[in-house]
Design an enzyme around this catalytic site. Structure first.
Site, PDB file in Angstrom:
ATOM      1  N   GLY A 474      34.318  37.623  28.898  1.00 60.68           N
ATOM      2  CA  GLY A 474      35.084  36.387  29.013  1.00 60.68           C
ATOM      3  C   GLY A 474      36.576  36.585  28.912  1.00 60.68           C
ATOM      4  O   GLY A 474      37.341  35.622  29.015  1.00 60.68           O
ATOM      5  N   THR A 475      37.017  37.843  28.737  1.00 58.83           N
ATOM      6  CA  THR A 475      38.436  38.075  28.518  1.00 58.83           C
ATOM      7  C   THR A 475      39.225  38.173  29.815  1.00 58.83           C
ATOM      8  O   THR A 475      40.447  38.104  29.800  1.00 58.83           O
ATOM      9  CB  THR A 475      38.643  39.388  27.752  1.00 58.83           C
ATOM     10  OG1 THR A 475      38.167  40.466  28.570  1.00 58.83           O
ATOM     11  CG2 THR A 475      37.886  39.381  26.439  1.00 58.83           C
ATOM     12  N   ASN A 638      48.196  39.376  33.577  1.00 53.90           N
ATOM     13  CA  ASN A 638      47.754  38.275  34.440  1.00 53.90           C
ATOM     14  C   ASN A 638      48.079  36.987  33.701  1.00 53.90           C
ATOM     15  O   ASN A 638      47.489  36.697  32.659  1.00 53.90           O
ATOM     16  CB  ASN A 638      46.242  38.409  34.692  1.00 53.90           C
ATOM     17  CG  ASN A 638      45.699  37.314  35.605  1.00 53.90           C
ATOM     18  OD1 ASN A 638      46.139  36.155  35.555  1.00 53.90           O
ATOM     19  ND2 ASN A 638      44.748  37.669  36.438  1.00 53.90           N
ATOM     20  N   THR A 641      44.866  34.581  33.074  1.00 54.32           N
ATOM     21  CA  THR A 641      43.847  34.964  32.087  1.00 54.32           C
ATOM     22  C   THR A 641      44.474  35.131  30.704  1.00 54.32           C
ATOM     23  O   THR A 641      43.849  34.792  29.691  1.00 54.32           O
ATOM     24  CB  THR A 641      43.112  36.256  32.507  1.00 54.32           C
ATOM     25  OG1 THR A 641      44.072  37.287  32.733  1.00 54.32           O
ATOM     26  CG2 THR A 641      42.310  36.049  33.771  1.00 54.32           C
ATOM     27  N   LYS A 708      50.071  44.477  24.256  1.00 51.28           N
ATOM     28  CA  LYS A 708      49.736  44.420  22.835  1.00 51.28           C
ATOM     29  C   LYS A 708      48.497  43.576  22.542  1.00 51.28           C
ATOM     30  O   LYS A 708      48.080  43.511  21.394  1.00 51.28           O
ATOM     31  CB  LYS A 708      50.941  43.863  22.052  1.00 51.28           C
ATOM     32  CG  LYS A 708      52.192  44.732  22.209  1.00 51.28           C
ATOM     33  CD  LYS A 708      53.461  44.060  21.698  1.00 51.28           C
ATOM     34  CE  LYS A 708      53.548  44.017  20.198  1.00 51.28           C
ATOM     35  NZ  LYS A 708      54.898  43.530  19.747  1.00 51.28           N
ATOM     36  N   GLY A 711      43.869  38.517  22.789  1.00 51.53           N
ATOM     37  CA  GLY A 711      42.587  37.887  22.468  1.00 51.53           C
ATOM     38  C   GLY A 711      42.570  37.110  21.164  1.00 51.53           C
ATOM     39  O   GLY A 711      41.778  36.195  21.002  1.00 51.53           O
ATOM     40  N   GLU A 712      43.434  37.460  20.217  1.00 48.94           N
ATOM     41  CA  GLU A 712      43.281  36.876  18.884  1.00 48.94           C
ATOM     42  C   GLU A 712      44.546  36.232  18.330  1.00 48.94           C
ATOM     43  O   GLU A 712      44.466  35.307  17.540  1.00 48.94           O
ATOM     44  CB  GLU A 712      42.759  37.951  17.929  1.00 48.94           C
ATOM     45  CG  GLU A 712      41.658  38.714  18.631  1.00 48.94           C
ATOM     46  CD  GLU A 712      40.780  39.605  17.807  1.00 48.94           C
ATOM     47  OE1 GLU A 712      40.012  39.079  16.998  1.00 48.94           O
ATOM     48  OE2 GLU A 712      40.838  40.823  18.015  1.00 48.94           O
TER      49      GLU A 712
HETATM   50 MO1  MOS Z   1      37.139  40.831  17.683  1.00 51.88          MO
HETATM   51  S1  MOS Z   1      36.705  39.255  16.408  1.00 51.88           S
HETATM   52  O1  MOS Z   1      37.939  41.925  16.565  1.00 51.88           O
HETATM   53  O2  MOS Z   1      35.621  41.445  18.065  1.00 51.88           O
END
Ligand code: MOS
Length: 745
Positions: A474-475, A638, A641, A708, A711-712
């Protein structure tokens, strides 16, 4: 040809997803497929005294009923390693169905395999289990007196306590002190696709597992260790994964159980967890409490930060999400102390959950900072600038790149921060109290510890394929990799395909800790660049090439055509070169050796969050009206995304702030709301106006493509901005997540 990197390219796999053509691990069609169902312990602590499977075994369509009495023993249980190495990454050091002991509610006690899922489910209801129960600990409040400070947490990667300077002295001498305790409900990931593994042994005794995972090779190595097989005996395929957020980062029991069941019934076995089983089978964010003490002078300059965390772990593992790591370096405090306290409880081992650690630790710090701003009478944004960390406060190292000042400035402009009246309760619209709040965001850059590999191949028709053993959960990684390879090769994106999703492809570490795109992207960049260079070398060495004798450094590639930079009319295409030289293809294995984690730089990603809320003065209902998040994640591969990832993170922060909580029923030691009807996550109606922006900072330290991770970082600080806005609206500080309406009545 404009560069592909930085473009807003649609997901290359998007078409298959919206048409319903993506194949998930529980959808693989296999001849002779059978279905496994897990039966779970209904008590949280004790032992099985009797288990009667006779009726289940006689039920129609049943092939096997496996319990601790007849399931194979595992060879070894791998140590608890946080998947960053791409090695075996078991979710906990306990493996079920090996003896009669029950350590936590929901622990598997039997597996039924039948020819249809309905028959397997029915037979599972016919099994009779009797237990001797012993008192269980499932809440922090039940066992605080048994807290201990572990030497190491997080699979041994991080120390249980750390300090610099003399925090006690600095706190005692501080002109202003803020002291607060924050409590966090346990959370579960709830990806839309529940975890599933389909296992099939082929006739040369090789096992294939179709698995929903963040790391195909991590599943391969983990199952190999559990089954006592060489890694080559196992292939893991992960074509499509419907979200994960950390729940599929560690390798839990189900892939190995599916493989063991398939070996015992000699048929392919599908084991798909139910939604309810997702709450007890893949870890969770642990229940925790954090205490913060900040000491500062009358202008708000911080001299001391003490940050303690107490949390519930499993009976076997010293797991705590690393809540203290980013808060420790967010501001220039010369005196610091961070300590983890653990309490053993009867749950599965907790695990990574999106922004593991930072989502909770930065909530505590950023709420305390808001309180400090109020105490010293300084604007919250100004307070953060007064304590700005120009270098890493832990060791004085320069940041690999920063950009936080620019994030503050851009967010303040986009949000209209500076118009704010700081007095709590100063804005009212009818029965709605309006408030605004902000918070900083930090997330560490974790470098993989081992070489990362990818293969690039150019065919004689001028198309290219790039391969690496990552999964797309999903990334948007397949899409970004297509862009990286296209630019390195000098090809348009529609002539490049990225192939992942199998452990037979070059090994890449599991995509955890926002490292996925940087790990595979660096390897892809190196493979594609080296392939281009080899093609150019071949052309300049070939007497029949128009580029014969040219300086390779003076050759560039545009749209698949190698040309002299000083004379772009002189050149030839990759396809012409390969066809003339009778080469069907050319292939290169690219290897990226990540720099060590301690190479003399502070490694963090930075950002800031702002939120506006409306609180119903009579009913306590909190509505988030708008959110602004600005982040400096290095280079953006991108825009589409990356912004989706960051926005998704911010909405996770909204869920953490207002909705998400798993409630333990301590009488039975089981989660009381283990369903998507009862575990609340934000839906479209909860989603306000969300503005995401990025500041591009150049980072030449972290990896060859200068990224860098996105995702988080989007989660971090979002809940604190909302809680601070609730205080601004109502004058009431929030010390417990989620902020449910009874806390505002
Ligand atoms: Mo991510 S929560 O470090 O898989």
């Amino acid at each position: 040809m404009s560069p592909a990197i930085g473009a807003t390219l649609n997901r290359v796999d998007g078409r298959f997803k919206v048409r319903g053509e993506s194949r998930y691990s529980a959808e693989v069609a296999l001849t002779g497929l059978t279905h496994a169902v897990l039966l779970n312990a209904t008590v949280a602590s004790g032992r099985i005294t009797a288990i009667n499977t006779d009726e289940a075994e006689r039920a129609e369509g049943v092939l096997a009923v496996l319990t601790h009495r007849n399931l194979d023993r595992v060879a070894t249980v791998p140590p608890l390693l946080p998947a960053l190495a791409g090695l075996a990454a078991h979710g906990q050091t306990f493996f079920p169905l090996q003896d009669e002991t029950i350590h936590y509610g929901g622990q598997p006690v039997a597996i039924v395999v039948a020819d249809t899922i309905e028959r397997a489910e029915h037979a599972a209801t016919l099994i009779r289990v009797e237990y001797d129960t012993t008192p269980a600990t499932t809440l922090l409040d039940q066992a605080r007196d048994r807290a201990y400070v572990p030497d190491r947490i997080f699979g041994g990667l991080l120390p249980g306590h750390s300090s610099r300077g003399d925090v006690a002295k600095a706190l005692a001498e501080a002109e202003v002190r803020v002291e607060a305790t924050y409590r966090f409900a346990p959370n579960h990931h709830n990806p839309i696709e529940p975890s599933a593994s389909t296992a099939v042994w082929d006739d040369v005794d090789r096992l294939t597992i179709y698995d929903a995972t963040q790391g195909p090779s991590a599943t391969q190595f983990t199952v190999a260790a559990l089954l006592g097989l060489p890694p080559i005996s196992i292939r893991v395929v992960s074509h499509a994964v419907g979200g994960s957020f950390g729940s599929k980062a560690m390798i839990w029991h189900h892939p190995a159980l599916a493989a063991m069941a398939a070996r015992q019934v000699r048929r392919p076995v599908r084991l798909a967890l139910t939604r309810e089983q997702m709450f007890t089978s893949c870890g969770h964010r642990e229940e925790q409490e954090q205490q913060i003490s900040i000491g500062a002078d009358a202008d708000g300059r911080i001299s001391a930060l003490r940050h303690h965390k107490t949390s519930l772990t499993s009976p076997f593992d010293d797991w705590a999400e690393p809540s203290l790591q980013s808060a420790a370096v967010a501001y220039t405090s010369p005196n610091y102390e961070g300590v983890y306290h653990l309490v053993r409880g009867n749950t599965i081992t907790p695990t990574f959950m999106r922004a593991p650690g930072e989502a909770s630790g930065m909530f505590a710090l950023e709420c305390a900072m808001d309180e400090l701003a109020e105490r010293v009478g300084v604007d919250p944004l100004e307070l953060r600038l007064r304590n700005y960390a120009d270098t890493d406060p832990e060791n004085g190292h320069p940041w690999s790149s920063n950009g936080l000042r620019e994030c503050y400035q851009r967010a303040a402009e986009l949000f209209g921060w500076h118009d704010r009246d700081p007095r709590p309760g100063s804005r009212r619209e009818g029965r709605w109290l309006i408030g605004t709040g902000m918070a900083g965001a930090l997330y560490p850059i974790a470098q993989p510890v081992n070489p990362q590999r990818a293969k690039a191949r150019l065919y004689s028709d001028g198309t290219a394929v790039v391969e690496a053993g990552v999964s797309e959960f999903g990334t948007g990684v397949y899409t970004a990799m297509t862009q990286v390879a296209a630019d390195a090769l000098g090809l348009p994106v529609d002539r490049v395909r990225f192939v992942g999703g199998s452990s037979d492809l070059p090994n890449i570490t599991a995509a955890v800790g926002s490292t996925g795109t940087s790990a595979v992207g660096s390897a892809v960049h190196i493979a594609a660049t080296q392939l281009r260079d080899q093609l150019i070398q071949r052309a300049v060495a070939d007497g029949r090439s128009p580029l014969h004798g040219a300086d390779p450094a003076g050759v560039e590639v545009r749209d698949g055509r190698m040309v002299r930079r000083d004379r772009p009319d002189v050149g030839e295409t990759y396809a012409d070169l390969l066809q003339r030289t009778m080469a069907p293809d050319m292939e290169v294995l690219g290897i990226w050796n990540p720099p060590p984690q301690d190479a003399g730089y502070g490694l963090h990603t930075f950002g800031t969050q702002m939120a506006e809320v409306a609180v119903d003065a009579d009913l306590g209902v909190v509505r988030v009206r708008r959110m602004v998040g600005v982040f400096a994640p290095g280079r953006v591969l991108n825009r589409k995304t990356a912004h989706s990832q960051l926005m998704g993170g911010m909405l996770w922060g909204l869920g953490q702030a207002l909705l998400e909580a798993t409630r333990m029923d301590p009488r039975i030691g089981r989660w009381a709301n283990a369903s998507l009807a009862d575990y609340l996550v934000p839906v479209n109606a909860d989603v306000p106006d969300v503005v995401v922006d990025t500041i591009e900072v150049r980072d030449d330290v972290v990896n060859p493509i200068g990224i860098k991770g996105v995702g988080e970082i989007g989660v971090v600080g979002a809940a604190a901005a909302i809680a601070n806005a609730v205080h601004h609206a109502t004058g009431r500080r929030q010390y417990e997540l989620p902020i449910t309406l009874e806390k505002l009545l």
